[in-house]
Structures are given as structure tokens and as C-alpha cells.
Design a protein around this motif. Structure first.
Motif, PDB file in Angstrom:
ATOM      1  N   GLU A   1       2.057  -7.161  -1.606  1.00  0.00           N
ATOM      2  CA  GLU A   1       1.829  -5.519  -1.686  1.00  0.00           C
ATOM      3  C   GLU A   1       3.009  -5.012  -0.816  1.00  0.00           C
ATOM      4  OE1 GLU A   1      -1.850  -4.565   0.146  1.00  0.00           O
ATOM      5  OE2 GLU A   1      -3.132  -5.502  -1.213  1.00  0.00           O
ATOM      6  N   THR A   2       3.375  -5.253   0.299  1.00  0.00           N
ATOM      7  CA  THR A   2       4.700  -4.583   0.808  1.00  0.00           C
ATOM      8  C   THR A   2       5.699  -4.784  -0.028  1.00  0.00           C
ATOM      9  OG1 THR A   2       3.810  -5.258   3.143  1.00  0.00           O
ATOM     10  CG2 THR A   2       6.163  -4.807   3.040  1.00  0.00           C
ATOM     11  N   ALA A   3       5.972  -5.937  -0.674  1.00  0.00           N
ATOM     12  CA  ALA A   3       7.063  -6.088  -1.445  1.00  0.00           C
ATOM     13  C   ALA A   3       7.183  -5.083  -2.499  1.00  0.00           C
ATOM     14  CB  ALA A   3       7.274  -7.428  -1.912  1.00  0.00           C
ATOM     15  N   ALA A   4       5.958  -4.885  -3.173  1.00  0.00           N
ATOM     16  CA  ALA A   4       5.772  -3.852  -4.175  1.00  0.00           C
ATOM     17  C   ALA A   4       5.686  -2.278  -3.794  1.00  0.00           C
ATOM     18  CB  ALA A   4       4.442  -4.202  -5.046  1.00  0.00           C
ATOM     19  N   GLY A   5       5.889  -2.244  -2.398  1.00  0.00           N
ATOM     20  CA  GLY A   5       5.962  -0.688  -2.038  1.00  0.00           C
ATOM     21  C   GLY A   5       4.553  -0.167  -1.665  1.00  0.00           C
ATOM     22  N   LYS A   6       3.766  -1.076  -1.738  1.00  0.00           N
ATOM     23  CA  LYS A   6       2.327  -0.365  -1.563  1.00  0.00           C
ATOM     24  C   LYS A   6       2.006  -0.022   0.118  1.00  0.00           C
ATOM     25  CE  LYS A   6       0.247  -2.348  -5.810  1.00  0.00           C
ATOM     26  NZ  LYS A   6      -0.832  -3.193  -6.138  1.00  0.00           N
ATOM     27  N   GLN A   7       2.881  -0.918   0.866  1.00  0.00           N
ATOM     28  CA  GLN A   7       2.730  -0.642   2.307  1.00  0.00           C
ATOM     29  C   GLN A   7       3.877  -0.702   2.886  1.00  0.00           C
ATOM     30  OE1 GLN A   7       0.308  -4.049   4.255  1.00  0.00           O
ATOM     31  NE2 GLN A   7      -1.007  -3.991   2.430  1.00  0.00           N
ATOM     32  N   HIS A   8       4.423   0.405   3.825  1.00  0.00           N
ATOM     33  CA  HIS A   8       5.736   0.517   4.330  1.00  0.00           C
ATOM     34  C   HIS A   8       5.476   0.781   5.951  1.00  0.00           C
ATOM     35  CE1 HIS A   8       9.819   1.331   4.944  1.00  0.00           C
ATOM     36  NE2 HIS A   8       9.566   2.444   5.642  1.00  0.00           N
ATOM     37  N   HIS A   9       6.260  -0.217   6.553  1.00  0.00           N
ATOM     38  CA  HIS A   9       6.381   0.258   8.128  1.00  0.00           C
ATOM     39  C   HIS A   9       7.799   0.064   8.464  1.00  0.00           C
ATOM     40  CE1 HIS A   9       2.061   0.217   8.280  1.00  0.00           C
ATOM     41  NE2 HIS A   9       1.938  -0.830   7.793  1.00  0.00           N
ATOM     42  N   ASP A  10       8.498   0.801   9.088  1.00  0.00           N
ATOM     43  CA  ASP A  10       9.670   0.678   9.727  1.00  0.00           C
ATOM     44  C   ASP A  10      10.102  -0.082  10.825  1.00  0.00           C
ATOM     45  OD1 ASP A  10      12.458   1.030   9.855  1.00  0.00           O
ATOM     46  OD2 ASP A  10      12.516   3.043  10.482  1.00  0.00           O
ATOM     47  N   SER A  11      10.318  -1.286  10.411  1.00  0.00           N
ATOM     48  CA  SER A  11      10.194  -2.490  11.381  1.00  0.00           C
ATOM     49  C   SER A  11      11.666  -3.100  11.332  1.00  0.00           C
ATOM     50  CB  SER A  11       9.156  -3.445  11.405  1.00  0.00           C
ATOM     51  OG  SER A  11       9.134  -3.938   9.940  1.00  0.00           O
TER      52      SER A  11
END
Length: 271
Positions: free
Chosen positions: A136-146
Motif C-alpha cells: 500500500e505504501t509503494a502505491a502511495g496509499k500511505q505516506h510518512h516522511d521518514s
């Protein structure tokens, strides 16, 4: 060199994992045993040596960000095989899942399960959710600036150290805010490629009441000019239940790039 999420040390995985799975997995165990000596194999034994003159924090950040952009432009796709395990310090395996991860630029990941062992509850609550979160993160559904960037960290230069076959700059990463998606710890950066080779640390903010401490180690390897994850280990001390370990082995990569890559680019998991 860094991927788009610049050496994110799997913090989000650990958050979900420890909050939902560690309490459940204390009830379940396989009869098999993991190789407990792998805990020692992740330790560094080479001495820390003086830093070469002239290197600055700004230079390191500039090189990391530049190589991050290069990676995004050149890595088309890859496949790798992964083995996820939940074990205790005695080596008892509570759950295991193995399979093939497929990545296609810029934002598609797919995991194909090939084998499963141990507690179905732990696999469902921890391992399957962990993999789904990465996709999901790879697809841009989740994002956190880490990302390891000036917005999130300051870097204290410590010296130079050998990490396996790689000569590295050793730096202390200090987070600029208490954020559960950031970490505090050490980073080793290849002196030739300015790629992250190793990260050791713990979350910058306490995860929960139940988690007394969570420490992780991530090791990278260089394959066809790209720096890719090799081994992840997360050690968690759970209140009333003791210490547990999550390991991820990454191996047998097949990489396809847009150029005959003689540069040095790093891809990291994002969750």
C-alpha cells in the motif's frame, strides 16, 4: 544511494507488529528452531577508525538525495525472495512465511506466498499485514516522511568502519522530533557510492505501553549496481512477555534497470 523513501528503517512494520502480534504469538510455537547464531552474525567487529578530512554533514545529505533521484529514474523492476520469521531468543520459530516480492516502477509491488509455517494467527496479524502495508505504501496509499534527510535528522560524523566488504562512513542519526516513524541510531554509508549499507537504531518515540524497547538492524547488499535490503532483524521487549525477534531475509534478486547501470543506487522497503 537512496530510494524514494531514503533508507526508511521499517518503522511502520514494527509498529503494527508489536502492537498486534507479539502478545498473540507467545501462545504458539513451531517444533523447529531458527539459527540463533544469526543474532551474533549481525554484529560489527571491525574497529572504528578516524574520519578522512573534509567530509561534512551537508555533503553526505547532498549525495544521498542525488543518488535517490538517480535510483528513481533507473530502477525499472526487480524480483526477490523473502523469508519472514517470528522467533524468540531461544530460537523457537512462532511463524514463518516465504515468497516472492515483485516490484515494478514506479509504485507497484506484489507478494506471492510460496510457503507458510507456524501460527496462522501470528501470520495473519503480523506477517500478512506487514506485507500488505508495504504494498500500500509503494502505491502511495500511505505516506510518512521518514527519509534520512535534513528535514528529519541531523548527522554526527563518528569515523570510518568496515562493514563486511564495504568501507563506510559511520554517523549518528539524531531525529529532529519525537515521531514514531523516525529512528535514533547509527547509519553506515559506503565511502564510494554514498549508499546506506547498514542501519541500527530504535524508534524516536515510544511505541506503546506494552513495548518497553524495540531495536532493529537492517543490512544492505549491492546487486547489479543497486543497493538492496539483505537482512532485517527487529528485537522487541514486550511487557510481561519478554523478548521476541522478527527477521526478514532478502535473497536471489533479479534486477532490471533502464540503463546499463554502472552507478550506485539504493532501494529500501517502505511501509
Amino acid at each position: 544511494m537512496l530510494g524514494r523513501n531514503a533508507a526508511t528503517p521499517n518503522t511502520k512494520i514494527r509498529l503494527f507488529f508489536v502492537d498486534t502480534a507479539f502478545l498473540a504469538m507467545t501462545t504458539f510455537a513451531l517444533g523447529a528452531h531458527a539459527q540463533v547464531n544469526q543474532l551474533g552474525q549481525m554484529e560489527l567487529t571491525a574497529p572504528l577508525e578516524p574520519l578522512r578530512p573534509g567530509l561534512t554533514e551537508i555533503q553526505i545529505f547532498d549525495e544521498l538525495l542525488a543518488h535517490n533521484a538517480l535510483r528513481a529514474a533507473t530502477l525499472l523492476n526487480y524480483t526477490s525472495f523473502r523469508t519472514y520469521q517470528v522467533i524468540d531468543l531461544k530460537g523457537t520459530v512462532h511463524a514463518e512465511e516465504a515468497g516472492r516480492m515483485e516490484y515494478r516502477a514506479p509504485d507497484q509491488k506484489k507478494f506471492v506466498v510460496m510457503s507458510e509455517k507456524g501460527s496462522a494467527l501470528v501470520r495473519h496479524l503480523a506477517l500478512n499485514a506487514l506485507i500488505a502495508s508495504e504494498i500500500e505504501t509503494a502505491a502511495g496509499k500511505q505516506h510518512h516522511d521518514s527519509a534520512i534527510s535534513p528535514a528529519n535528522y541531523t548527522l554526527d560524523l563518528l569515523g570510518e568502519q568496515q562493514v563486511g566488504p564495504y568501507r563506510c562512513f559511520a554517523v549518528q542519526a539524531v531525529p529532529k522530533r519525537k515521531d514514531k516513524y523516525l529512528f535514533e541510531g547509527k547509519v553506515w554509508i559506503d565511502v564510494e557510492d554514498y549508499a546506506v549499507v547498514r542501519i541500527e537504531g530504535h524508534p524516536a518515540k515510544k511505541l506503546s505501553f506494552w513495548i518497553q524497547r524495540a531495536d532493529f538492524v537492517r543490512q544492505y547488499q549491492k546487486i547489479d549496481g543497486f543497493w538492496l535490503p539483505q537482512k532485517d532483524m527487529t528485537f522487541v521487549e514486550v511487557r510481561l512477555y519478554g523478548k521476541k525477534v522478527l527477521t526478514i531475509d532478502h535473497h536471489d534478486y533479479t534486477v532490471n534497470s533502464s540503463v546499463a547501470n554502472s552507478g550506485f543506487i539504493e532501494e529500501t522497503q517502505s511501509f
